[in-house]
Design a protein around this motif. Structure first.
Motif, PDB file in Angstrom:
ATOM      1  N   THR A  79      71.381  94.641  49.076  1.00  0.00           N
ATOM      2  CA  THR A  79      70.913  95.468  50.186  1.00  0.00           C
ATOM      3  C   THR A  79      71.401  96.906  50.021  1.00  0.00           C
ATOM      4  N   LEU A  80      72.654  97.073  49.674  1.00  0.00           N
ATOM      5  CA  LEU A  80      73.178  98.419  49.447  1.00  0.00           C
ATOM      6  C   LEU A  80      72.441  99.116  48.317  1.00  0.00           C
ATOM      7  N   ASP A  81      72.228  98.395  47.230  1.00  0.00           N
ATOM      8  CA  ASP A  81      71.527  98.975  46.088  1.00  0.00           C
ATOM      9  C   ASP A  81      70.104  99.361  46.469  1.00  0.00           C
ATOM     10  N   LEU A  82      69.443  98.509  47.240  1.00  0.00           N
ATOM     11  CA  LEU A  82      68.060  98.773  47.639  1.00  0.00           C
ATOM     12  C   LEU A  82      67.976  99.977  48.576  1.00  0.00           C
ATOM     13  N   VAL A  83      68.881 100.055  49.552  1.00  0.00           N
ATOM     14  CA  VAL A  83      68.860 101.183  50.485  1.00  0.00           C
ATOM     15  C   VAL A  83      69.124 102.490  49.753  1.00  0.00           C
ATOM     16  N   ASN A  84      70.103 102.495  48.863  1.00  0.00           N
ATOM     17  CA  ASN A  84      70.388 103.710  48.100  1.00  0.00           C
ATOM     18  C   ASN A  84      69.218 104.091  47.205  1.00  0.00           C
ATOM     19  N   GLY A  85      68.547 103.075  46.651  1.00  0.00           N
ATOM     20  CA  GLY A  85      67.399 103.378  45.794  1.00  0.00           C
ATOM     21  C   GLY A  85      66.227 103.930  46.571  1.00  0.00           C
ATOM     22  N   LEU A  86      65.969 103.393  47.760  1.00  0.00           N
ATOM     23  CA  LEU A  86      64.852 103.878  48.562  1.00  0.00           C
ATOM     24  C   LEU A  86      65.087 105.282  49.102  1.00  0.00           C
ATOM     25  N   THR A  87      66.354 105.666  49.259  1.00  0.00           N
ATOM     26  CA  THR A  87      66.659 107.026  49.721  1.00  0.00           C
ATOM     27  C   THR A  87      66.791 108.005  48.563  1.00  0.00           C
ATOM     28  N   ASN A  88      66.495 107.520  47.339  1.00  0.00           N
ATOM     29  CA  ASN A  88      66.529 108.372  46.147  1.00  0.00           C
ATOM     30  C   ASN A  88      67.903 109.017  45.938  1.00  0.00           C
ATOM     31  N   SER A  89      68.941 108.347  46.355  1.00  0.00           N
ATOM     32  CA  SER A  89      70.285 108.878  46.151  1.00  0.00           C
ATOM     33  C   SER A  89      70.903 108.211  44.933  1.00  0.00           C
ATOM     34  N   SER A  90      71.502 109.057  44.065  1.00  0.00           N
ATOM     35  CA  SER A  90      72.101 108.546  42.851  1.00  0.00           C
ATOM     36  C   SER A  90      73.436 109.243  42.634  1.00  0.00           C
ATOM     37  N   VAL A  91      74.426 108.472  42.280  1.00  0.00           N
ATOM     38  CA  VAL A  91      75.752 109.058  42.059  1.00  0.00           C
ATOM     39  C   VAL A  91      75.884 109.614  40.658  1.00  0.00           C
TER      40      VAL A  91
ATOM     41  N   TYR B 151      88.204 115.747  37.672  1.00  0.00           N
ATOM     42  CA  TYR B 151      88.045 116.150  39.069  1.00  0.00           C
ATOM     43  C   TYR B 151      87.528 114.983  39.913  1.00  0.00           C
ATOM     44  N   PRO B 152      88.261 113.875  39.964  1.00  0.00           N
ATOM     45  CA  PRO B 152      87.749 112.699  40.690  1.00  0.00           C
ATOM     46  C   PRO B 152      87.565 112.950  42.172  1.00  0.00           C
ATOM     47  N   ASP B 153      88.448 113.750  42.776  1.00  0.00           N
ATOM     48  CA  ASP B 153      88.308 114.007  44.207  1.00  0.00           C
ATOM     49  C   ASP B 153      87.026 114.785  44.507  1.00  0.00           C
ATOM     50  N   ALA B 154      86.728 115.779  43.657  1.00  0.00           N
ATOM     51  CA  ALA B 154      85.506 116.555  43.850  1.00  0.00           C
ATOM     52  C   ALA B 154      84.275 115.691  43.610  1.00  0.00           C
ATOM     53  N   VAL B 155      84.352 114.792  42.619  1.00  0.00           N
ATOM     54  CA  VAL B 155      83.226 113.896  42.369  1.00  0.00           C
ATOM     55  C   VAL B 155      83.004 112.975  43.559  1.00  0.00           C
ATOM     56  N   GLN B 156      84.097 112.445  44.117  1.00  0.00           N
ATOM     57  CA  GLN B 156      83.956 111.561  45.267  1.00  0.00           C
ATOM     58  C   GLN B 156      83.361 112.305  46.458  1.00  0.00           C
ATOM     59  N   ALA B 157      83.772 113.561  46.648  1.00  0.00           N
ATOM     60  CA  ALA B 157      83.197 114.351  47.739  1.00  0.00           C
ATOM     61  C   ALA B 157      81.711 114.583  47.513  1.00  0.00           C
ATOM     62  N   CYS B 158      81.326 114.784  46.253  1.00  0.00           N
ATOM     63  CA  CYS B 158      79.906 114.959  45.926  1.00  0.00           C
ATOM     64  C   CYS B 158      79.131 113.681  46.214  1.00  0.00           C
ATOM     65  N   VAL B 159      79.698 112.553  45.834  1.00  0.00           N
ATOM     66  CA  VAL B 159      79.036 111.269  46.078  1.00  0.00           C
ATOM     67  C   VAL B 159      78.878 111.025  47.575  1.00  0.00           C
ATOM     68  N   ASP B 160      79.928 111.318  48.333  1.00  0.00           N
ATOM     69  CA  ASP B 160      79.853 111.117  49.786  1.00  0.00           C
ATOM     70  C   ASP B 160      78.789 112.011  50.418  1.00  0.00           C
ATOM     71  N   ARG B 161      78.515 113.144  49.790  1.00  0.00           N
ATOM     72  CA  ARG B 161      77.558 114.093  50.371  1.00  0.00           C
ATOM     73  C   ARG B 161      76.124 113.754  50.023  1.00  0.00           C
ATOM     74  N   ILE B 162      75.871 113.395  48.753  1.00  0.00           N
ATOM     75  CA  ILE B 162      74.477 113.208  48.343  1.00  0.00           C
ATOM     76  C   ILE B 162      74.051 111.745  48.384  1.00  0.00           C
ATOM     77  N   ALA B 163      75.004 110.826  48.350  1.00  0.00           N
ATOM     78  CA  ALA B 163      74.644 109.403  48.356  1.00  0.00           C
ATOM     79  C   ALA B 163      75.534 108.644  49.322  1.00  0.00           C
ATOM     80  N   PRO B 164      75.515 109.017  50.589  1.00  0.00           N
ATOM     81  CA  PRO B 164      76.366 108.293  51.551  1.00  0.00           C
ATOM     82  C   PRO B 164      75.831 106.883  51.755  1.00  0.00           C
ATOM     83  N   PRO B 165      76.726 105.944  51.964  1.00  0.00           N
ATOM     84  CA  PRO B 165      76.255 104.576  52.221  1.00  0.00           C
ATOM     85  C   PRO B 165      75.570 104.494  53.563  1.00  0.00           C
TER      86      PRO B 165
END
Length: 943
Positions: free
Chosen positions: A38-50, A75-89
């Motif tokens: 379900t998580l994978d499907l929702v992220n895929g339908l919203t066109n969000s990719s980490v 820069y793992p912290d910056a990457v995580q912030a990017c993921v939270d911004r463009i591909a939030p669960p």
């Protein structure tokens, strides 16, 4: 010739079937898979990719190396912030609501299945065809024989020509449907008619009805609402992904996900078939106990034709997918239910694979919502281990019990464990946990550990069952069965916890030395080891694996119970009679204790040898700290483990049975005796000239100081002694098989004495060892609560300085820079340009007024926004291309200074300074234009 009297049939109810646990494992697998998909499907339908965030950080996916995701990402912290911004669960309630919908749909389908089956078959009440109530009277007699509290509802399907019946509904309201052919058979074969009815009543008595139809309903809901929609979406994604520029690096993960769906379908269906097939045989045996005629299962009397090996293998494979066993197998089980107690390879493989899939998918869901703390991680490990132990452990206890009570050879369990471990390793290969960009893990050899752990787990469970069956005197073996399974579950939980927290990252090729470094620095101080950085690096690499094992909270308790629980068997009066002649009786404990005494003396000599060797290189008193003390502790730990391993090897080579249990007890007892000698030698350090190690003068060292000095290595010694004991037992068993004195002649089985004096001696020896083991474990765990660093993922640690990126191709650089621009860089540029326009509009308004008076209400907001923008830019990732990053950093510095000057000037109401600051912002804009041109050039240059 007088035929031999038939042996009494073995009662299959002596140990539970374990099918309920297998059903729970099946449901847990479907729920975990539904949540992950379900998580994978929702992220895929919203066109969000980490992936874009990792590309923006400079990760080179074209390298195809999993470790590059971590090595080239400083820069793992910056990457995580990017993921939270463009591909939030998605919101947590979306996932919870979806899982609740699946449960509700399963319940609705379960409730509707009886009515649907009745309507589909156009059934009629029994009274419609039983006008004289003869069938009802016969049914009432069979219900009494089955000891059911009330008769089930009975209907008839007149159109069904088969001579069978089926029960459906639920346990409290079952319905038995009689086929038309069965009613006709009642006149020609009344005993066969009764056998079929007793079989269906056995399903009701065994509680099979509810669990069967819940399984059917859950599978159909999972198939319709989860698997098929996900498969349709993924096939579209797969077709589009072939045209994606990153397809070459994405192909392994895409193919693995497709394999995962295939494996899941097979896994769920095979597990479902296995549960239903076992319950059919149990129903047959129950019916036979109630007096059902054996020929009631004789659907065909013709013997099966002779088949070749290939055809037999194909038949066995087809049998795995059937929900009902073949008639010849069912008839054979009536005379010898050995098949019910034989541990088959496939269920063990499925259990291992299912546990891995559940653990990996639930971990992914929890990590997505940042809920994967230490306690949840431990809870997940315990849950996965509990499911595996429930399935595999019960199966092994059943096999051992059947072998002992029927005077057959007790299986070793190793082959079963190898299949279990192979399932766990195979499960990892179809998930994206130990392998991401590659087809195989960076360190594939670590998957062998999973196989070996599975073998050790099953070996220990089998020997523990064999041991307790020879000593337990209770009317039921459930208490010792539960104790043995709980101990095995704790041991497997410790493994799952270590593997999920550390082993996964080691498999990815990520060096996990942070925990070891922190432990060393906490124990010896930052200054002592910081003076020798090369030495610190070497030590952390060497200690990373060892400390990572002990850092897990479940490790030391698991080691303790794995040899204390078997040791308790010697504290009760052993059973005598029918169990003892076949080797199930207790072996003598004095052999183990004697080996521990000699091993302990060897430990004392080894510790003295270590102290004497270090004495020859003893530095000045001021330098007997830090690395010197660590060397002393490490050498002592190694010496104790080696001597304990030798002791375990010798004992297991000489022992005729229960080698693993005896090796574990002997090795751990050896270490305890060795530690006693170590405390004495360390307390008198300085009193014997050749053994002076840390002290130079003779003085008695208090126990508190000695404990403080060696508490760090005590846990490592105990844990690695257990590992060494398992290896030594395996080597001893192999040596025993190669060299058997008196081969071909039966060797007498020595058993523990049953006299009062022998029992008191055994209880005293076993009690002392148990108290010592539990005491040391408790003390070390209490100390570790305050000093043990929290195990954490390497990706969450920010390095002191960014690492130098590896050279990449022009095309890879273009992808990285484009990802940087698309996932945050362009938004920052647009924000600055919008603020520039606002400042320009404010200046134009001031010009229209004909003076130099500027409205601060129009100037202050864009200046403040630019200041915030520069802060956001500093938190964002640097441009992956050096020249563009230099221009971008210059722009950020200029914009930061000019925006702050602007705000400061406004506060001072200094118009000239405001204009100057705005001019600085304009210059920063020109630098931004230059940086943007460079970024565009790099992107277009890569094609």
């Amino acid at each position: 010739m007088t035929p031999e009297p038939a042996q009494p049939r073995f009662d299959e109810r002596v140990v539970g079937a374990g099918t309920t646990v297998r059903f729970v494992l099946l449901v847990a697998l479907m729920l975990a898979t539904a949540a992950s998909m379900t998580l994978d499907l929702v992220n895929g339908l919203t066109n969000s990719s980490v992936r874009g965030c990792f590309l923006a950080a400079g990760v080179d996916f074209d390298s195809g190396s999993d470790s590059s995701l971590f090595r080239t990402n400083p820069y793992p912290d910056a990457v995580q912030a990017c993921v939270d911004r463009i591909a939030p669960p998605p919101p947590w309630w979306v996932l919870a609501a979806w899982l609740l919908l699946l449960l509700v749909a399963t319940c609705v389908l379960f409730a509707a299945l009886p009515a649907w089956r009745a309507r589909r078959g156009r059934v009629v009440p029994l009274a419609a065809v039983d006008h004289e109530d003869k069938i009802r009277a016969e049914l009432a007699d069979l219900v009494r024989r089955a000891e059911l509290s009330r008769a089930p509802r009975v209907v008839v399907d007149p159109a069904a020509a088969s001579t069978g019946a089926v029960v459906f509904g639920r346990n409290r309201r079952p319905t038995v449907c009689l086929h038309g052919g069965l009613l006709a058979r009642r006149h020609t074969d009344p005993e066969g008619f009764q056998a079929v009815l007793l079989h269906e009543l056995a399903h009701i008595r065994n509680g099979d009805v509810t669990i069967t139809y819940v399984t059917v309903a859950a599978w159909r809901v999972f198939l319709a609402l989860v698997l098929l929609p996900y498969l349709a979406w993924y096939l579209v994604r797969f077709a589009n992904g072939i045209l994606w520029p990153l397809w070459s690096s994405n192909a392994p993960a895409v193919i693995r996900n497709l394999m995962l769906m295939v494996v899941l379908v097979g896994l769920v269906y095979l597990a479902r078939s296995d549960v239903l097939r076992s319950r059919e045989v149990y129903a047959d045996l129950a019916a036979a106990r109630w007096g059902a005629a054996p020929h009631g299962w004789a659907v065909t009397t013709a013997p099966p034709p002779a088949r070749g090996a290939l055809r037999r293998a194909l038949d066995s494979f087809v049998e795995l997918w059937r929900t009902h066993p073949r008639w010849d197998l069912r008839r054979a089980a009536l005379t010898d239910p050995e098949a019910l107690f034989t541990v088959s390879a496939l269920p063990m493989f499925l259990a291992g694979a299912a546990a891995t899939l559940i653990s990996s998918q639930v971990s992914e869901v929890l990590a997505t919502y940042k809920l994967f703390d230490q306690w949840l991680r431990l809870s997940l490990a315990v849950a996965a281990a509990g499911l595996v132990t429930g399935v595999v452990g019960i199966a092994l206890w059943r096999a051992v019990t059947h072998a002992v009570l029927s005077s057959r050879r007790v299986p070793s369990g190793v082959r079963t464990g190898l299949w279990l471990g192979a399932g766990m390793a195979a499960g990892e290969l179809v998930t994206n946990r130990v392998v991401l960009l590659q087809w195989l893990p960076s360190v594939p050899g670590l998957l062998v550990l999973e196989v070996l752990v599975g073998a050790a787990f099953a070996w220990w469970v089998t020997q523990c069952a064999h041991l307790w069956l020879g000593s337990w005197r209770g009317r039921t073996i459930r208490p010792v069965l539960l104790a043995g399974l709980l101990a095995a579950c704790l041991g497997l939980s410790a493994w799952f916890s270590w593997w999920g927290d550390i082993g996964v990252f080691l498999s990815l090729g990520v060096p996990f030395d942070g925990v070891a470094r922190e432990m060393l620095e906490q124990s010896y101080g930052h200054g002592a080891l910081a003076q020798q950085p090369e030495l610190l690096t070497t030590l952390t690499v060497a200690w990373s694996g060892m400390s990572s094992v002990v850092v897990e909270p479940l490790t030391l308790p698991a080691v303790a119970v794995l040899w204390v629980v078997p040791l308790l068997a010697w504290m009760i009066r052993p059973a005598t009679g029918e169990l003892a002649p076949r080797g199930a009786a207790l072996p003598p404990l004095r052999r183990v204790l004697l080996a521990a005494v000699f091993g302990g003396i060897g430990c004392w000599l080894a510790v003295a040898g270590v102290m004497a060797a270090l004495h020859t290189r003893q530095p000045p008193p001021s330098q007997r700290v830090g690395f010197y003390v660590l060397t002393y502790q490490s050498a002592v730990c190694t010496a104790l483990v080696v001597v304990a391993a030798v002791t375990a090897f010798v004992l297991s080579a000489l022992a005729g049975r229960l080698r693993l249990i005896m090796a574990l007890i002997a090795a751990q007892a050896t270490v305890l005796v060795g530690f006693a000698g170590l405390f004495v030698l360390a307390s008198t350090d300085g009193c014997v000239e050749p053994l002076n190690t840390v002290q130079s003068t003779c003085q008695w060292m208090p126990a508190v100081i000695i404990w403080t000095a060696f508490q760090f290595v005590l846990g490592e010694t105990v844990v690695f002694t257990a590992i060494a004991a398992v290896v030594a037992a395996a080597a001893g068993a192999a040596l025993r098989r190669m060299w058997r004195p008196g081969a071909g002649r039966p060797t007498p089985v020595r058993t523990a004495g049953t006299g009062r004096g022998a029992l008191v001696a055994r209880r005293l020896g076993a009690g002392v060892l148990c108290v010592a083991a539990v005491g040391i474990t408790v003390v070390v765990e209490i100390h570790s609560l305050g000093t043990r660093p929290q195990a954490r993922q390497p990706t969450s640690t920010q390095p002191a300085a960014p690492t130098t990126p590896s050279p990449v191709s022009r095309e890879a650089m273009a992808k990285q820079v484009d990802a940087w621009r698309s996932n945050g860089g362009l938004a920052l540029m647009n924000r600055f340009n919008a603020d520039i326009l606002r400042l320009g509009a404010a200046l134009r308004e001031a010009g229209k007024a004909g003076g130099r008076q500027i409205d601060e209400n129009l100037i202050q907001p864009p200046c403040a926004d630019i200041d915030q923008l520069t802060r956001d830019a500093n938190r964002y990732l640097p441009v992956p291309e050096p020249q563009a990053q230099s221009l971008w950093q210059t722009f950020v510095a200029q914009a930061s200074k000019a925006s702050q000057d602007c705000q400061h000037s406004i506060e001072q109401r200094n118009g000239d300074a405001v204009l100057t600051a705005i001019g600085g912002i304009a210059q920063a804009g020109q630098m931004l234009t230059t940086a943007a041109h460079r970024i565009d050039t790099v992107v277009r240059g890569g094609g």
